[in-house]
Design a protein around this motif. Sequence first.
Motif, PDB file in Angstrom:
ATOM      1  N   ILE A   1       1.612  -1.340  -0.872  1.00  0.00           N
ATOM      2  CA  ILE A   1       1.147  -2.637  -1.388  1.00  0.00           C
ATOM      3  C   ILE A   1       1.398  -3.689  -0.303  1.00  0.00           C
ATOM      4  O   ILE A   1       2.530  -3.890   0.117  1.00  0.00           O
ATOM      5  N   TYR A   2       0.325  -4.304   0.149  1.00  0.00           N
ATOM      6  CA  TYR A   2       0.423  -5.291   1.226  1.00  0.00           C
ATOM      7  C   TYR A   2      -0.339  -6.549   0.854  1.00  0.00           C
ATOM      8  O   TYR A   2      -1.306  -6.482   0.109  1.00  0.00           O
ATOM      9  N   THR A   3       0.053  -7.669   1.420  1.00  0.00           N
ATOM     10  CA  THR A   3      -0.854  -8.811   1.399  1.00  0.00           C
ATOM     11  C   THR A   3      -1.871  -8.570   2.515  1.00  0.00           C
ATOM     12  O   THR A   3      -1.621  -7.779   3.437  1.00  0.00           O
ATOM     13  N   ALA A   4      -3.003  -9.266   2.437  1.00  0.00           N
ATOM     14  CA  ALA A   4      -4.056  -9.076   3.438  1.00  0.00           C
ATOM     15  C   ALA A   4      -3.535  -9.399   4.842  1.00  0.00           C
ATOM     16  O   ALA A   4      -3.847  -8.698   5.805  1.00  0.00           O
ATOM     17  N   GLY A   5      -2.722 -10.425   4.937  1.00  0.00           N
ATOM     18  CA  GLY A   5      -2.178 -10.827   6.239  1.00  0.00           C
ATOM     19  C   GLY A   5      -1.228  -9.786   6.806  1.00  0.00           C
ATOM     20  O   GLY A   5      -1.215  -9.548   8.015  1.00  0.00           O
ATOM     21  N   GLU A   6      -0.439  -9.176   5.931  1.00  0.00           N
ATOM     22  CA  GLU A   6       0.461  -8.103   6.400  1.00  0.00           C
ATOM     23  C   GLU A   6      -0.349  -6.926   6.929  1.00  0.00           C
ATOM     24  O   GLU A   6      -0.035  -6.365   7.986  1.00  0.00           O
ATOM     25  N   ALA A   7      -1.389  -6.546   6.173  1.00  0.00           N
ATOM     26  CA  ALA A   7      -2.244  -5.439   6.605  1.00  0.00           C
ATOM     27  C   ALA A   7      -2.894  -5.770   7.953  1.00  0.00           C
ATOM     28  O   ALA A   7      -2.983  -4.928   8.849  1.00  0.00           O
ATOM     29  N   GLN A   8      -3.293  -7.033   8.089  1.00  0.00           N
ATOM     30  CA  GLN A   8      -3.935  -7.484   9.332  1.00  0.00           C
ATOM     31  C   GLN A   8      -2.948  -7.436  10.511  1.00  0.00           C
ATOM     32  O   GLN A   8      -3.309  -6.998  11.600  1.00  0.00           O
ATOM     33  N   THR A   9      -1.721  -7.867  10.276  1.00  0.00           N
ATOM     34  CA  THR A   9      -0.705  -7.815  11.338  1.00  0.00           C
ATOM     35  C   THR A   9      -0.471  -6.372  11.776  1.00  0.00           C
ATOM     36  O   THR A   9      -0.433  -6.070  12.975  1.00  0.00           O
ATOM     37  N   LEU A  10      -0.329  -5.478  10.798  1.00  0.00           N
ATOM     38  CA  LEU A  10      -0.095  -4.067  11.133  1.00  0.00           C
ATOM     39  C   LEU A  10      -1.233  -3.506  11.978  1.00  0.00           C
ATOM     40  O   LEU A  10      -1.009  -2.889  13.018  1.00  0.00           O
ATOM     41  N   MET A  11      -2.459  -3.747  11.529  1.00  0.00           N
ATOM     42  CA  MET A  11      -3.616  -3.154  12.203  1.00  0.00           C
ATOM     43  C   MET A  11      -3.906  -3.807  13.545  1.00  0.00           C
ATOM     44  O   MET A  11      -4.115  -3.128  14.530  1.00  0.00           O
ATOM     45  N   ASP A  12      -3.943  -5.139  13.541  1.00  0.00           N
ATOM     46  CA  ASP A  12      -4.550  -5.822  14.685  1.00  0.00           C
ATOM     47  C   ASP A  12      -3.553  -6.403  15.682  1.00  0.00           C
ATOM     48  O   ASP A  12      -3.952  -6.885  16.732  1.00  0.00           O
ATOM     49  N   ILE A  13      -2.267  -6.340  15.353  1.00  0.00           N
ATOM     50  CA  ILE A  13      -1.251  -6.649  16.361  1.00  0.00           C
ATOM     51  C   ILE A  13      -0.576  -5.336  16.792  1.00  0.00           C
ATOM     52  O   ILE A  13      -0.484  -5.036  17.968  1.00  0.00           O
ATOM     53  N   TYR A  14      -0.146  -4.534  15.803  1.00  0.00           N
ATOM     54  CA  TYR A  14       0.641  -3.339  16.124  1.00  0.00           C
ATOM     55  C   TYR A  14      -0.170  -2.043  16.198  1.00  0.00           C
ATOM     56  O   TYR A  14       0.361  -1.005  16.582  1.00  0.00           O
ATOM     57  N   GLY A  15      -1.448  -2.084  15.782  1.00  0.00           N
ATOM     58  CA  GLY A  15      -2.278  -0.890  15.886  1.00  0.00           C
ATOM     59  C   GLY A  15      -1.894   0.215  14.912  1.00  0.00           C
ATOM     60  O   GLY A  15      -2.064   1.394  15.207  1.00  0.00           O
TER      61      GLY A  15
END
Lengths: 117, 418
Positions: free
Chosen positions: B143-157
């Motif tokens: 369960i993530y907020t959209a921003g958390e999911a975005q940080t994981l994907m687009d900063i940390y890959g």
Amino acid sequence: MTSRVYLFTCIVCPLGCTLEVEMDGDKIKEVKGYTCPKGREWAIEEVMNPKRVVMSVIKVRNGKLPTVSVKTAEPVPKAKIPELMKFLAKLEVEGPIRVGQTILEFEGIKIVATRET
Amino acid sequence: MSGLHIIQYDVVVIGGGPAGMAAAVKAKELGLNVLLLDDNEYLGGILPQCIHPGFGIHYFKEELTGPEFAYRLTKRALELGVDYYTAARVLEIKNYSDIEKVVIFSSPKGAFEVWTKTIIYAAGARERHAFEIGIVGDRGAGIYTAGEAQTLMDIYGIMPGREIVIVGSGDVGLIMARRFALEGANVKAVIELMPYPGGLARNIMILKDFDIPLYLSHKVVEVKGKNRVERVKVIKVDENLNEIPGTEFWIECDTVVISAGLIPSVKLLTNIGAEIDPATGGPIVNDLFETTIPGIFAAGNTVLINDLVDYVAEQGELAAYGAKLFIENGGIPTKHWIKLRKGENVRLLIPHYLSGERDVFIYARVKRPMENVEVRFPEIGKRLRLPIVKPAEMLRLKLRKEDIAKAKDEITMEVVPL
């Protein structure tokens, strides 16, 4: 000949007109719902040859961040996108990378860095 | 090093996102001695993770991605020699007098007490999370907020999951729907409580591009899955947003992404007594974005949730100009403040007070969608026709100084059908 109708919400401006393109086989029969010529043009392009700028991230070794964000220098035909994404997913590049730097090309389309790393 | 470092500035900008950076750059250009603080490791706020295009069309007259927008502002700040600290956590603001304020922050370089004449508060907003929108059930991973999911994907890959349900059809949720789909995940549904989508039209297009079903007037009420999310329970709601019994169904998924809106971060402002507008969730501000505490300005999503980063940067610049005027005059000069009031079909608006000393952009949102309307300011006889208004699309209208000056004590804004 088969007739097909495509429906879109226009994104050329915030008005958001509902556009309708009627196709007769591979020819455009009628465009409805637009309120400006740009909208009409966009609707036709959307049916005949939809394109998108693609953005993603690529893994980076020795960068400030673990990835670099990239975009295609020009819009890519929609049908090509899954292949391009698979290609990008496999890549790993060496840091540092500058904003605006072309990292590599995919079938003649430049992949440009959008973040410093 | 140990102890407390004591330093002095004309203006301290709290928050290194687009509002704060634009404010710091402008303040420096206006000749002020400025310090910029951000609690993240890098400047830019959320922009570096917003890798999609659509930024900067108004501000830079060019379409950029989020990281490129951030890069331009950062570059300008560095060229101008703006002093800044990253990984700097502001612990407290103190307001001793109109021109004596203190900002206390800690950072890897030590603890600092900054004495400053003005403060520009640009701390942005936080995301609403699952418990705030009535989702109960198991608390497994996924369960993530959209921003958390975005940080994981687009900063940390890092890919947060494979079978995705998105809760809320706001812009961030729709943009994440596209990111997940592009990366080969299966986006099974976007669930929207309201009878209309929450995002901009250009982002609704995304759903069509990837054949993602959008359920309007539906809500996710329960998550199942002990160690990892396994499925979510969805129910239809009526026009009063009440659940309709018997309409429940389950969607199998391993990830739930919450995109249910943003809430301005105002803690440090309320701690020192700044007044908050319940409609925006942000501080009450005048036409230079000064809060109800003299010399403390605010800008960007701290003040109200914006659609476009361009407006956020514009507000930052205005606050910097405000700080300059404040320092020169020992306050913001005005004959009297004119209150801007909400009329029919206006859910929120800023600024709350107008000086009549300058042209002003009004930022407002309507309560419900309406076609063929007139926006009216009856006290000053100004009216404007618009073909369509939607809650998801912020209105930005210019009021001229001469028009504002016609008002006595207040100006009402109303949106009425023609």
